[in-house]
Design a protein around this motif. Structure first.
Motif, short mmCIF file in Angstrom:
data_model
loop_
_atom_site.label_atom_id
_atom_site.label_comp_id
_atom_site.label_asym_id
_atom_site.label_seq_id
_atom_site.Cartn_x
_atom_site.Cartn_y
_atom_site.Cartn_z
N ALA A 53 0.83 -1.21 0.00
CA ALA A 53 0.00 0.00 0.00
C ALA A 53 0.87 1.26 0.00
CB ALA A 53 -0.93 -0.02 1.21
N GLU A 54 1.94 1.23 0.78
CA GLU A 54 2.84 2.39 0.82
C GLU A 54 3.52 2.59 -0.52
OE1 GLU A 54 6.72 3.94 3.33
OE2 GLU A 54 5.49 2.32 4.14
N TRP A 55 3.92 1.47 -1.16
CA TRP A 55 4.55 1.55 -2.48
C TRP A 55 3.59 2.14 -3.50
CZ3 TRP A 55 9.21 1.32 -4.48
CH2 TRP A 55 9.36 1.10 -5.84
N ALA A 56 2.33 1.70 -3.47
CA ALA A 56 1.33 2.25 -4.39
C ALA A 56 1.11 3.74 -4.12
CB ALA A 56 0.03 1.47 -4.26
N TYR A 57 1.12 4.14 -2.85
CA TYR A 57 0.93 5.54 -2.51
C TYR A 57 2.10 6.39 -3.02
CZ TYR A 57 0.38 9.75 0.30
OH TYR A 57 0.26 11.04 0.69
N LEU A 58 3.32 5.88 -2.85
CA LEU A 58 4.49 6.65 -3.27
C LEU A 58 4.65 6.68 -4.79
CD1 LEU A 58 7.08 5.56 -0.58
CD2 LEU A 58 5.91 7.75 -0.76
N ASN A 59 4.08 5.74 -5.51
CA ASN A 59 4.22 5.68 -6.96
C ASN A 59 3.01 6.24 -7.69
OD1 ASN A 59 6.80 4.69 -7.26
ND2 ASN A 59 6.13 2.59 -6.96
N ARG A 60 2.27 7.13 -7.07
CA ARG A 60 1.15 7.77 -7.74
C ARG A 60 1.70 8.61 -8.89
NH1 ARG A 60 0.60 9.78 -2.71
NH2 ARG A 60 0.76 11.86 -3.59
N PRO A 61 1.06 8.55 -10.05
CA PRO A 61 1.55 9.32 -11.20
C PRO A 61 1.63 10.82 -10.94
CG PRO A 61 -0.04 7.70 -11.93
CD PRO A 61 -0.05 7.68 -10.44
N ASP A 62 0.66 11.37 -10.24
CA ASP A 62 0.71 12.82 -9.99
C ASP A 62 1.87 13.18 -9.07
OD1 ASP A 62 -0.54 11.44 -7.93
OD2 ASP A 62 -1.80 13.14 -7.35
N ARG A 65 5.08 12.88 -11.17
CA ARG A 65 5.18 14.00 -12.10
C ARG A 65 5.63 15.26 -11.37
NH1 ARG A 65 0.20 14.04 -13.64
NH2 ARG A 65 0.50 12.23 -14.95
N GLU A 66 5.09 15.46 -10.17
CA GLU A 66 5.48 16.62 -9.37
C GLU A 66 6.96 16.55 -8.97
OE1 GLU A 66 4.21 18.07 -5.01
OE2 GLU A 66 2.56 17.71 -6.39
N LEU A 67 7.43 15.36 -8.60
CA LEU A 67 8.85 15.20 -8.26
C LEU A 67 9.74 15.42 -9.47
CD1 LEU A 67 8.76 12.12 -5.87
CD2 LEU A 67 9.33 14.48 -5.28
#
Length: 119
Positions: A53-62, A65-67
């Motif tokens: 779940a944490e991995w999915a949260y950190l790999n959000r496309p938005d 893109r912001e990073l």
């Protein structure tokens, strides 16, 4: 003779009772060990689901893109576009060079073809 048989039977019963007693406690120890391992497996599965779940949260496309936008001057990352990918048909593969056949094997089907047909 009868007393000897009664004595041996009593010793055998006591031996079997001692064996059953030891097996009972050994089985209980193994069952408690299995329960401990199952609890550890449950904990590790819960931890794995939390990490997923944490991995999915950190790999959000938005977020990514912001990073990428924040670190553009240092990294030079650009968004991917379909034009950046090539066509599979454009890939050239090397020709396969097969060695010559030096020792052919005669088969029944080849012999029948050489004689004029297959039966």
């Amino acid at each position: 003779m009868r007393n000897l048989m009664l004595f041996l039977s009593a010793v055998a019963v006591m031996g079997l009772a001692f064996w059953a007693y030891r097996e009972n406690y050994r089985t209980q120890a193994e069952i408690s060990q299995v329960k401990a391992l199952q609890a550890e497996i449950r904990q590790l599965k819960e931890s794995l689901s939390m990490l997923n779940a944490e991995w999915a949260y950190l790999n959000r496309p938005d977020r990514l893109r912001e990073l990428a936008d924040l670190n553009f001057p240092r990294l030079g990352l650009l968004p991917l576009n379909p034009e950046q990918f090539g066509d599979v048909a454009a890939i050239t593969y090397p020709d396969i060079v097969l060695p010559p056949i030096t020792n052919p094997i005669e088969t029944a089907a080849a012999a029948a073809l050489a004689e004029g047909g297959v039966q």
